[in-house]
Design a protein around this motif. Structure first.
Motif, PDB file in Angstrom:
ATOM      1  N   GLY A  45       0.804  -1.224   0.000  1.00 39.47           N
ATOM      2  CA  GLY A  45       0.000   0.000   0.000  1.00 39.47           C
ATOM      3  C   GLY A  45       0.835   1.271   0.000  1.00 39.47           C
ATOM      4  O   GLY A  45       0.536   2.235  -0.720  1.00 39.47           O
ATOM      5  N   GLY A  46       1.889   1.297   0.818  1.00 39.10           N
ATOM      6  CA  GLY A  46       2.713   2.495   0.905  1.00 39.10           C
ATOM      7  C   GLY A  46       3.404   2.819  -0.404  1.00 39.10           C
ATOM      8  O   GLY A  46       3.424   3.982  -0.850  1.00 39.10           O
ATOM      9  N   GLY A  47       3.973   1.798  -1.043  1.00 39.25           N
ATOM     10  CA  GLY A  47       4.620   2.010  -2.333  1.00 39.25           C
ATOM     11  C   GLY A  47       3.639   2.439  -3.407  1.00 39.25           C
ATOM     12  O   GLY A  47       3.980   3.234  -4.297  1.00 39.25           O
ATOM     13  N   GLY A  98      12.028  -4.131   7.402  1.00 41.54           N
ATOM     14  CA  GLY A  98      11.246  -3.654   6.268  1.00 41.54           C
ATOM     15  C   GLY A  98      10.949  -2.169   6.358  1.00 41.54           C
ATOM     16  O   GLY A  98      11.029  -1.443   5.356  1.00 41.54           O
ATOM     17  N   LEU A  99      10.627  -1.708   7.544  1.00 45.23           N
ATOM     18  CA  LEU A  99      10.319  -0.287   7.751  1.00 45.23           C
ATOM     19  C   LEU A  99      11.497   0.590   7.324  1.00 45.23           C
ATOM     20  O   LEU A  99      11.334   1.538   6.549  1.00 45.23           O
ATOM     21  CB  LEU A  99       9.994  -0.038   9.222  1.00 45.23           C
ATOM     22  N   ALA A 100      12.681   0.262   7.826  1.00 48.10           N
ATOM     23  CA  ALA A 100      13.866   1.070   7.529  1.00 48.10           C
ATOM     24  C   ALA A 100      14.251   0.978   6.056  1.00 48.10           C
ATOM     25  O   ALA A 100      14.578   1.989   5.424  1.00 48.10           O
ATOM     26  CB  ALA A 100      15.024   0.629   8.416  1.00 48.10           C
ATOM     27  N   LEU A 101      14.204  -0.236   5.503  1.00 45.11           N
ATOM     28  CA  LEU A 101      14.595  -0.401   4.110  1.00 45.11           C
ATOM     29  C   LEU A 101      13.618   0.283   3.168  1.00 45.11           C
ATOM     30  O   LEU A 101      14.031   0.993   2.234  1.00 45.11           O
ATOM     31  CB  LEU A 101      14.682  -1.891   3.774  1.00 45.11           C
ATOM     32  N   PHE A 102      12.319   0.118   3.397  1.00 45.42           N
ATOM     33  CA  PHE A 102      11.327   0.727   2.521  1.00 45.42           C
ATOM     34  C   PHE A 102      11.419   2.249   2.558  1.00 45.42           C
ATOM     35  O   PHE A 102      11.207   2.915   1.547  1.00 45.42           O
ATOM     36  CB  PHE A 102       9.915   0.289   2.926  1.00 45.42           C
ATOM     37  N   ALA A 103      11.739   2.807   3.725  1.00 46.77           N
ATOM     38  CA  ALA A 103      11.869   4.261   3.828  1.00 46.77           C
ATOM     39  C   ALA A 103      13.042   4.760   2.997  1.00 46.77           C
ATOM     40  O   ALA A 103      12.918   5.748   2.250  1.00 46.77           O
ATOM     41  CB  ALA A 103      12.037   4.668   5.288  1.00 46.77           C
ATOM     42  N   ALA A 104      14.190   4.090   3.111  1.00 44.31           N
ATOM     43  CA  ALA A 104      15.372   4.514   2.359  1.00 44.31           C
ATOM     44  C   ALA A 104      15.171   4.322   0.851  1.00 44.31           C
ATOM     45  O   ALA A 104      15.467   5.222   0.050  1.00 44.31           O
ATOM     46  CB  ALA A 104      16.600   3.744   2.838  1.00 44.31           C
ATOM     47  N   ILE A 126       6.076   7.680   3.565  1.00 42.26           N
ATOM     48  CA  ILE A 126       4.838   7.133   3.008  1.00 42.26           C
ATOM     49  C   ILE A 126       5.034   5.677   2.588  1.00 42.26           C
ATOM     50  O   ILE A 126       4.195   4.805   2.862  1.00 42.26           O
ATOM     51  CB  ILE A 126       4.367   7.987   1.813  1.00 42.26           C
ATOM     52  N   THR A 127       6.151   5.393   1.918  1.00 42.76           N
ATOM     53  CA  THR A 127       6.435   4.024   1.473  1.00 42.76           C
ATOM     54  C   THR A 127       6.447   3.056   2.646  1.00 42.76           C
ATOM     55  O   THR A 127       5.912   1.947   2.568  1.00 42.76           O
ATOM     56  CB  THR A 127       7.789   3.975   0.747  1.00 42.76           C
ATOM     57  N   ALA A 128       7.062   3.484   3.739  1.00 42.25           N
ATOM     58  CA  ALA A 128       7.235   2.594   4.887  1.00 42.25           C
ATOM     59  C   ALA A 128       5.993   2.472   5.760  1.00 42.25           C
ATOM     60  O   ALA A 128       5.770   1.428   6.374  1.00 42.25           O
ATOM     61  CB  ALA A 128       8.414   3.078   5.738  1.00 42.25           C
ATOM     62  N   CYS A 129       5.191   3.523   5.840  1.00 39.33           N
ATOM     63  CA  CYS A 129       4.148   3.588   6.878  1.00 39.33           C
ATOM     64  C   CYS A 129       2.709   3.581   6.368  1.00 39.33           C
ATOM     65  O   CYS A 129       1.811   3.192   7.110  1.00 39.33           O
ATOM     66  CB  CYS A 129       4.349   4.846   7.738  1.00 39.33           C
TER      67      CYS A 129
END
Length: 207
Positions: A45-47, A98-104, A126-129
């Protein structure tokens, strides 16, 4: 080798996010379609929101394997939720990665689309959360943004660290790796030590 590691962590994050979405469906005693819906929304969803806001091709439409994995994981959890729930500690740590990687990576995707650094930072968060936020909205649960533990801030730290190092001219690999480490360590402190930011305390109005 670094690319392979990022790919493995990316899939680990997708699976962890989908599992958390499916477990929310289990708490709400939903049917298998509900499991698939919440699992997919949480995982991608975030992506999706990020790509739509940036006017980019939606990642899971270009690469349906992301959606397929979310659906497969959600169906599996439908039959094994009682087992997955007993391993929440492991899932929590996978979620932190996943949270940290998706954010970066989300910040990098925005930057590659010529978004300004501040916009790229927001897109990383947004991507991460946002997948988790949409999940909580659909399931009528308390949103992750109201959590006392640091969560969104960890995502912002990961995205911000990547952007700073990228601006300094460091390689993509180093910048993403450092962003991942910074966001993960902050989230780890929240998990292990209950770290949180100062909360607003109501004060009587001044005459």
């Amino acid at each position: 080798m670094f690319h392979n590691l990022i790919t493995v962590l990316d899939w680990l994050g997708i699976v962890a996010f989908a599992v958390t979405g499916a477990l929310v469906a289990s708490r709400n005693q939903m049917d298998v379609v509900g499991f698939m819906w919440l699992g997919a929304v949480t995982g991608i969803g975030g992506g999706t929101v990020r790509d739509l806001l940036l006017g980019l091709p939606v990642l899971w439409i270009e690469h349906p394997s992301y959606l397929a994995v979310c659906i497969a994981v959600s169906v599996m959890i439908f039959f094994t939720a009682h087992l997955a729930a007993s391993r929440m500690t492991l899932i929590l740590w996978a979620d932190a990665v996943g949270l940290a990687l998706f954010a970066a990576v989300g910040a990098e995707r925005a930057l590659s689309a010529n978004a300004p650094p501040l916009v790229a930072l927001v897109m990383g968060v947004i991507t991460a959360c946002f997948g988790g936020m949409i999940r909580d909205l659909l399931s009528q649960e308390r949103s992750i943004i109201f959590s006392r533990e640091i969560y969104v801030t960890a995502a912002a730290t990961a995205a911000g660290s990547f952007l700073v190092l990228e601006a300094l001219g460091l390689s993509r690999e180093i910048a993403i790796g450092a962003g991942l480490a910074a966001g993960f360590l902050l989230r780890a402190g929240a998990i292990l030590k209950g770290w949180s930011l100062p909360r607003y305390r109501p004060r009587p109005p001044q005459p």
